[in-house]
Scaffold this active site. Structure first.
Site, PDB file in Angstrom:
ATOM      1  N   TYR A 147      -2.529 -54.050   3.352  1.00  0.00           N
ATOM      2  CA  TYR A 147      -3.213 -55.173   4.001  1.00  0.00           C
ATOM      3  C   TYR A 147      -2.829 -55.234   5.485  1.00  0.00           C
ATOM      4  CZ  TYR A 147      -4.755 -60.069   4.622  1.00  0.00           C
ATOM      5  OH  TYR A 147      -5.370 -61.237   5.043  1.00  0.00           O
ATOM      6  N   PHE A 193       1.250 -73.988  -6.454  1.00  0.00           N
ATOM      7  CA  PHE A 193       2.063 -75.212  -6.557  1.00  0.00           C
ATOM      8  C   PHE A 193       1.214 -76.398  -7.040  1.00  0.00           C
ATOM      9  CE2 PHE A 193       5.716 -74.144  -3.321  1.00  0.00           C
ATOM     10  CZ  PHE A 193       6.093 -73.087  -4.132  1.00  0.00           C
ATOM     11  N   GLN A 211      12.108 -69.762   3.532  1.00  0.00           N
ATOM     12  CA  GLN A 211      11.100 -69.065   4.360  1.00  0.00           C
ATOM     13  C   GLN A 211      10.040 -70.084   4.775  1.00  0.00           C
ATOM     14  OE1 GLN A 211      11.390 -68.884   1.072  1.00  0.00           O
ATOM     15  NE2 GLN A 211       9.652 -67.997   0.013  1.00  0.00           N
TER      16      GLN A 211
HETATM   17  P1  NAD Z   1     -11.192 -64.183  -0.469  1.00  0.00           P
HETATM   18  O1  NAD Z   1     -10.545 -63.140  -1.305  1.00  0.00           O
HETATM   19  O2  NAD Z   1     -11.518 -65.496  -1.087  1.00  0.00           O
HETATM   20  O3  NAD Z   1     -12.534 -63.643   0.181  1.00  0.00           O
HETATM   21  C1  NAD Z   1     -12.759 -62.304   0.469  1.00  0.00           C
HETATM   22  C2  NAD Z   1     -14.192 -61.993   0.111  1.00  0.00           C
HETATM   23  O4  NAD Z   1     -14.487 -60.612   0.432  1.00  0.00           O
HETATM   24  C3  NAD Z   1     -14.475 -62.138  -1.396  1.00  0.00           C
HETATM   25  O5  NAD Z   1     -15.653 -62.875  -1.597  1.00  0.00           O
HETATM   26  C4  NAD Z   1     -14.611 -60.701  -1.880  1.00  0.00           C
HETATM   27  O6  NAD Z   1     -15.422 -60.581  -3.033  1.00  0.00           O
HETATM   28  C5  NAD Z   1     -15.198 -60.027  -0.653  1.00  0.00           C
HETATM   29  N1  NAD Z   1     -14.984 -58.581  -0.617  1.00  0.00           N
HETATM   30  C6  NAD Z   1     -13.829 -57.917  -0.858  1.00  0.00           C
HETATM   31  N2  NAD Z   1     -14.044 -56.587  -0.737  1.00  0.00           N
HETATM   32  C7  NAD Z   1     -15.355 -56.421  -0.401  1.00  0.00           C
HETATM   33  C8  NAD Z   1     -16.182 -55.279  -0.143  1.00  0.00           C
HETATM   34  N3  NAD Z   1     -15.673 -54.040  -0.194  1.00  0.00           N
HETATM   35  N4  NAD Z   1     -17.467 -55.486   0.171  1.00  0.00           N
HETATM   36  C9  NAD Z   1     -17.997 -56.745   0.225  1.00  0.00           C
HETATM   37  N5  NAD Z   1     -17.260 -57.855  -0.018  1.00  0.00           N
HETATM   38  C10 NAD Z   1     -15.968 -57.682  -0.326  1.00  0.00           C
HETATM   39  O7  NAD Z   1     -10.249 -64.387   0.809  1.00  0.00           O
HETATM   40  P2  NAD Z   1     -10.312 -65.457   1.983  1.00  0.00           P
HETATM   41  O8  NAD Z   1      -9.088 -66.246   1.919  1.00  0.00           O
HETATM   42  O9  NAD Z   1     -11.618 -66.128   2.008  1.00  0.00           O
HETATM   43  O10 NAD Z   1     -10.189 -64.489   3.247  1.00  0.00           O
HETATM   44  C11 NAD Z   1     -11.320 -64.103   3.995  1.00  0.00           C
HETATM   45  C12 NAD Z   1     -10.874 -63.237   5.173  1.00  0.00           C
HETATM   46  O11 NAD Z   1      -9.976 -63.968   6.009  1.00  0.00           O
HETATM   47  C13 NAD Z   1     -10.157 -61.959   4.744  1.00  0.00           C
HETATM   48  O12 NAD Z   1     -10.549 -60.909   5.602  1.00  0.00           O
HETATM   49  C14 NAD Z   1      -8.703 -62.303   4.981  1.00  0.00           C
HETATM   50  O13 NAD Z   1      -7.944 -61.150   5.256  1.00  0.00           O
HETATM   51  C15 NAD Z   1      -8.771 -63.239   6.172  1.00  0.00           C
HETATM   52  N6  NAD Z   1      -7.614 -64.140   6.211  1.00  0.00           N
HETATM   53  C16 NAD Z   1      -7.500 -65.168   5.313  1.00  0.00           C
HETATM   54  C17 NAD Z   1      -6.370 -65.978   5.344  1.00  0.00           C
HETATM   55  C18 NAD Z   1      -6.194 -67.134   4.396  1.00  0.00           C
HETATM   56  O14 NAD Z   1      -5.154 -67.783   4.436  1.00  0.00           O
HETATM   57  N7  NAD Z   1      -7.138 -67.455   3.554  1.00  0.00           N
HETATM   58  C19 NAD Z   1      -5.352 -65.729   6.284  1.00  0.00           C
HETATM   59  C20 NAD Z   1      -5.511 -64.659   7.157  1.00  0.00           C
HETATM   60  C21 NAD Z   1      -6.641 -63.880   7.118  1.00  0.00           C
HETATM   61  N1  UDP Z   2       5.514 -68.431  -2.809  1.00  0.00           N
HETATM   62  C1  UDP Z   2       6.334 -69.122  -3.689  1.00  0.00           C
HETATM   63  N2  UDP Z   2       5.859 -69.404  -4.936  1.00  0.00           N
HETATM   64  C2  UDP Z   2       4.616 -69.067  -5.339  1.00  0.00           C
HETATM   65  C3  UDP Z   2       3.758 -68.362  -4.438  1.00  0.00           C
HETATM   66  C4  UDP Z   2       4.248 -68.063  -3.176  1.00  0.00           C
HETATM   67  O1  UDP Z   2       7.479 -69.471  -3.355  1.00  0.00           O
HETATM   68  O2  UDP Z   2       4.249 -69.379  -6.491  1.00  0.00           O
HETATM   69  C5  UDP Z   2       6.011 -68.132  -1.451  1.00  0.00           C
HETATM   70  C6  UDP Z   2       5.869 -66.668  -1.019  1.00  0.00           C
HETATM   71  O3  UDP Z   2       7.003 -65.918  -1.415  1.00  0.00           O
HETATM   72  C7  UDP Z   2       5.758 -66.792   0.492  1.00  0.00           C
HETATM   73  C8  UDP Z   2       5.021 -68.120   0.679  1.00  0.00           C
HETATM   74  O4  UDP Z   2       5.180 -68.839  -0.531  1.00  0.00           O
HETATM   75  O5  UDP Z   2       7.044 -66.900   1.066  1.00  0.00           O
HETATM   76  C9  UDP Z   2       3.540 -67.945   0.991  1.00  0.00           C
HETATM   77  O6  UDP Z   2       2.977 -67.084   0.020  1.00  0.00           O
HETATM   78  P1  UDP Z   2       1.425 -66.758  -0.059  1.00  0.00           P
HETATM   79  O7  UDP Z   2       1.256 -65.708  -1.098  1.00  0.00           O
HETATM   80  O8  UDP Z   2       0.659 -68.013  -0.203  1.00  0.00           O
HETATM   81  O9  UDP Z   2       1.051 -66.191   1.390  1.00  0.00           O
HETATM   82  P2  UDP Z   2       1.712 -65.123   2.392  1.00  0.00           P
HETATM   83  O10 UDP Z   2       3.040 -64.656   1.877  1.00  0.00           O
HETATM   84  O11 UDP Z   2       0.721 -64.030   2.475  1.00  0.00           O
HETATM   85  O12 UDP Z   2       1.874 -65.920   3.635  1.00  0.00           O
END
Ligand code: NAD
Ligand code: UDP
Length: 320
Positions: A147, A193, A211
């Site tokens: 990722y 949570f 963290q």
């Molecule tokens: P999500 O998993 O809910 O959405 C991702 C979507 O992409 C899904 O609908 C999935 O079916 C689709 N997808 C995956 N592979 C695909 C492919 N090969 N072709 C077409 N569609 C495909 O995740 P999200 O939280 O909505 O995240 C959306 C974007 O934002 C992602 O790129 C993610 O990396 C980025 N992002 C999200 C967060 C967050 O906290 N939610 C944080 C940082 C970055």
């Molecule tokens: N985490 C946790 N318990 C859970 C899920 C996540 O303590 O049931 C912690 C995880 O180890 C991380 C933080 O919460 O430190 C955020 O995790 P998440 O998977 O939501 O996002 P990311 O690590 O990608 O920021």
């Protein structure tokens, strides 16, 4: 002549994508949602299907696509650690091949293209809070690398298309975002949570819970993405988008217990590999160039998210 802006949203059936499609439709855009339903669901966008300006296409963006649009938001990629580690090769593919296909499409059309990048490009950061000029501290052979490195390579591709082909690019670095339509089984901390608290199960706290993360409510994030897309061509980013209020994961657990009124107990579990120790966005740049900052307080955003998951649980119990 097209009176409406034609906008492609890849990953539009996911958590963020479905809210973005909704926002764009409300602004009067003609929206094409492309998704292969890897982690997204039809349920997330079913309420939009009646709208004549919303179109859904089942397609995997690791394969090329030929459509005509004015703007592209590239969100397709599984976002939670459980989902992106399930098929890590596919995760790198969607980030790299997917970006190449979408950039190629933008190049042919002369369209603007926005990349949903991530705070994970900073890895386990040694600079705090994170500013856009920090290059990051990322393991390239760990469980999160598919990722993190996939997203870093996508950023490289965006900037090379910008330099080499004059593309109109926008790169948003999104920090942890939460809200209704998060996938209940994606293992992310907010959904885990809340569901554990509502079901009276133990709250699974990984490591000591010291963290930190900073959590942005989905409507604020979507507003930031749309503002960034509509800036002048000279603005490329990368721009951090997130809420600078920083919580330890233990504090988050306690807040969710308070807001749900749950009696769940905390259960300590091992910290996953390469789990970043601290994370907080410096949003000075977004503030300057987008006039943007989050508006929804964590308490309010969590309240809305708790209501959403309560609704899901009552649907499950009434259908079972
Ligand atoms: P999500 O998993 O809910 O959405 C991702 C979507 O992409 C899904 O609908 C999935 O079916 C689709 N997808 C995956 N592979 C695909 C492919 N090969 N072709 C077409 N569609 C495909 O995740 P999200 O939280 O909505 O995240 C959306 C974007 O934002 C992602 O790129 C993610 O990396 C980025 N992002 C999200 C967060 C967050 O906290 N939610 C944080 C940082 C970055
Ligand atoms: N985490 C946790 N318990 C859970 C899920 C996540 O303590 O049931 C912690 C995880 O180890 C991380 C933080 O919460 O430190 C955020 O995790 P998440 O998977 O939501 O996002 P990311 O690590 O990608 O920021």
């Amino acid at each position: 002549m097209h009176l409406q802006k034609r906008v492609l949203v890849t990953g539009g059936a996911g958590f963020l994508g479905s809210h973005l499609c909704e926002h764009l439709l409300n602004e009067g855009c003609d929206v094409l949602c492309v998704d292969n339903f890897y982690t997204g669901t039809k349920q997330n966008i079913v309420h939009l299907l009646e709208n004549p300006y919303f179109e859904l296409l089942r397609h995997d963006i690791t394969f090329p696509i030929y459509v005509e649009v004015d703007q592209i938001y590239n969100l397709a990629c599984p976002a939670s650690p459980i989902h992106y580690q399930n098929d890590p090769v596919q995760t790198t593919k969607v980030n790299v091949h997917g970006a190449i296909n979408m950039l190629g499409l933008a190049k042919r059309l002369g369209a603007r293209i926005l990349q949903a990048s991530t705070s994970e490009v900073y890895g386990d950061p040694t600079v705090h809070p994170q500013t856009e000029d920090y290059w990051g501290n990322v393991n390239c052979v760990g469980l999160r690398s598919c990722y993190d490195e996939g997203k870093r390579c996508a950023e490289t591709l965006f900037f090379d298309y910008y330099r080499q082909h004059n593309l109109k690019i926008k790169v948003a670095r999104i920090f942890n975002t939460y809200g209704p339509r998060m996938h209940p089984n994606d293992g992310r901390v907010v959904s885990n949570f809340i569901l554990q608290a509502l079901r009276g199960e133990s709250i699974t706290l990984y490591g000591k819970g010291d963290q930190t993360r900073s959590f942005c409510y989905v409507s604020d994030l979507v507003d930031g993405l749309v503002r960034l897309m509509n800036t002048g061509d000279e603005i490329t980013g990368p721009v951090n988008l997130g809420n600078p209020r920083e919580f330890s994961i233990l504090e988050l657990a306690q807040l969710i217990l308070d807001l749900t009124g749950s009696k769940s107990k905390i259960r300590y579990e091992p910290l996953p590999q390469d789990d970043p120790r601290q994370r907080r966005p410096d949003i000075t740049l977004a503030n300057q160039i987008l006039d943007w900052e989050p508006e929804i307080s964590t308490e309010e955003g969590l309240g809305r998210t708790i209501d959403y998951f309560k609704g899901l649980l009552s649907e499950v119990s009434s259908s079972g």
